[in-house]
Design an enzyme around this catalytic site. Structure first.
Site, short mmCIF file in Angstrom:
data_model
loop_
_atom_site.label_atom_id
_atom_site.label_comp_id
_atom_site.label_asym_id
_atom_site.label_seq_id
_atom_site.Cartn_x
_atom_site.Cartn_y
_atom_site.Cartn_z
N LYS A 151 0.81 -1.19 0.00
CA LYS A 151 0.00 0.00 0.00
C LYS A 151 0.86 1.26 0.00
CE LYS A 151 -3.11 -2.36 3.19
NZ LYS A 151 -3.42 -2.46 4.62
N GLU A 201 7.67 2.28 -6.10
CA GLU A 201 7.74 1.83 -4.70
C GLU A 201 7.94 3.06 -3.81
OE1 GLU A 201 6.97 0.10 -2.34
OE2 GLU A 201 8.05 -1.80 -2.53
N ASP A 202 7.54 2.95 -2.57
CA ASP A 202 7.75 4.07 -1.64
C ASP A 202 9.15 4.06 -1.04
OD1 ASP A 202 6.99 1.74 -0.34
OD2 ASP A 202 6.07 2.78 1.34
N LYS A 205 17.10 3.73 1.38
CA LYS A 205 17.83 3.67 2.65
C LYS A 205 18.99 2.69 2.50
CE LYS A 205 14.87 3.95 6.62
NZ LYS A 205 14.18 3.18 7.67
N VAL A 213 10.67 6.09 9.03
CA VAL A 213 9.90 7.17 8.41
C VAL A 213 8.46 6.74 8.12
CG1 VAL A 213 11.78 8.53 7.43
CG2 VAL A 213 10.94 6.54 6.17
C1 PRP Z 1 7.41 -1.65 2.88
C2 PRP Z 1 7.71 -0.85 1.63
C3 PRP Z 1 8.48 -1.81 0.79
C4 PRP Z 1 9.21 -2.67 1.80
C5 PRP Z 1 10.63 -2.21 1.90
O1 PRP Z 1 6.26 -2.38 2.66
O2 PRP Z 1 6.54 -0.41 1.00
O3 PRP Z 1 7.62 -2.61 0.00
O4 PRP Z 1 8.54 -2.49 3.06
O5 PRP Z 1 11.35 -2.98 2.82
P1 PRP Z 1 12.57 -3.91 2.41
O6 PRP Z 1 13.42 -3.19 1.43
O7 PRP Z 1 13.28 -4.12 3.73
O8 PRP Z 1 12.03 -5.20 1.88
P2 PRP Z 1 5.40 -3.05 3.82
O9 PRP Z 1 5.68 -4.53 3.85
O10 PRP Z 1 5.58 -2.31 5.10
O11 PRP Z 1 3.90 -2.90 3.27
P3 PRP Z 1 3.06 -1.57 2.91
O12 PRP Z 1 3.65 -0.98 1.66
O13 PRP Z 1 1.68 -2.08 2.70
O14 PRP Z 1 3.16 -0.62 4.09
#
Ligand code: PRP
Length: 181
Positions: free
Chosen positions: A45, A101-102, A133, A155
């Site tokens: 999301k 991606e965020d 990061k 963040v």
């Molecule tokens: C977060 C973010 C990336 C991932 C990054 O998603 O959106 O997809 O974590 O982390 P990594 O590089 O350590 O794999 P999350 O699983 O929190 O789901 P969301 O986007 O629904 O918040």
């Protein structure tokens, strides 16, 4: 915007800076893909905000699709275990795919996703991430378009959550340790 000090330590990247950076990235993307069609893939999301803002800046023909991946749990540390919660609606064979991606943190989610999508024979796959990061990287992974490289702090905001909260904040903010300690 005024935030509560009990929840928000500080604004790390203001919405104004985000919008200015997206202008720059969109200009590059529109040039890089000139004469081609693009499939923009939003990773739910967290990427919804950057995806919606980027989509409106794309001037070449494009389609959109959505995918949800998740690491287990809601802690502030990535577990490294990746699940596909929602797959793309359509095949990507022969398409130019741009994943939006965020944040790339450990890189494990994106490594898994890129490897999975490449088996589907797209013409190309590139990655745009609003935030990078690199200090937390556990696998080799380089995004093609990066909004901001940030330090290792937790963040939230502009799509990013802590325990599913704070996605609606307009700015990317550092979460106060008071919230999770
Ligand atoms: C977060 C973010 C990336 C991932 C990054 O998603 O959106 O997809 O974590 O982390 P990594 O590089 O350590 O794999 P999350 O699983 O929190 O789901 P969301 O986007 O629904 O918040």
């Amino acid at each position: 915007m005024q935030y509560s000090k009990d929840e928000i330590d500080r604004v790390l990247v203001s919405n104004e800076r985000i919008q200015a950076r997206l202008d720059e990235l969109a200009e590059r993307i529109n040039q890089d893909y000139a004469g081609r069609e693009l499939l923009l893939v939003c990773i739910l999301k967290g990427a919804v905000a950057v995806f919606a803002d980027m989509l409106r800046r794309i001037t070449i023909p494009c389609q959109i699709d959505f995918m949800a991946i998740s690491s287990y749990g809601s802690s502030t540390k990535s577990s490294g275990v990746v699940r596909i919660m929602k797959d793309l609606d359509h095949g990507i064979e022969g398409k130019d795919v741009l994943i939006v991606e965020d944040i790339v943190d450990s890189g494990m989610s994106m490594r898994y996703l890129l490897d999975t999508l490449k088996t589907r024979k797209p013409a190309s796959v590139r990655l745009l991430t609003l935030l990078d990061k690199p200090d937390r990287r556990r696998v080799e992974l380089h995004a093609d378009y990066i909004g901001f490289t940030i330090p290792d702090e937790f963040v939230i905001g502009y799509g990013l959550d802590y325990a599913e909260k704070y996605r609606n904040l307009p700015d990317v903010c550092v979460l106060s340790p008071k919230v999770y300690m």
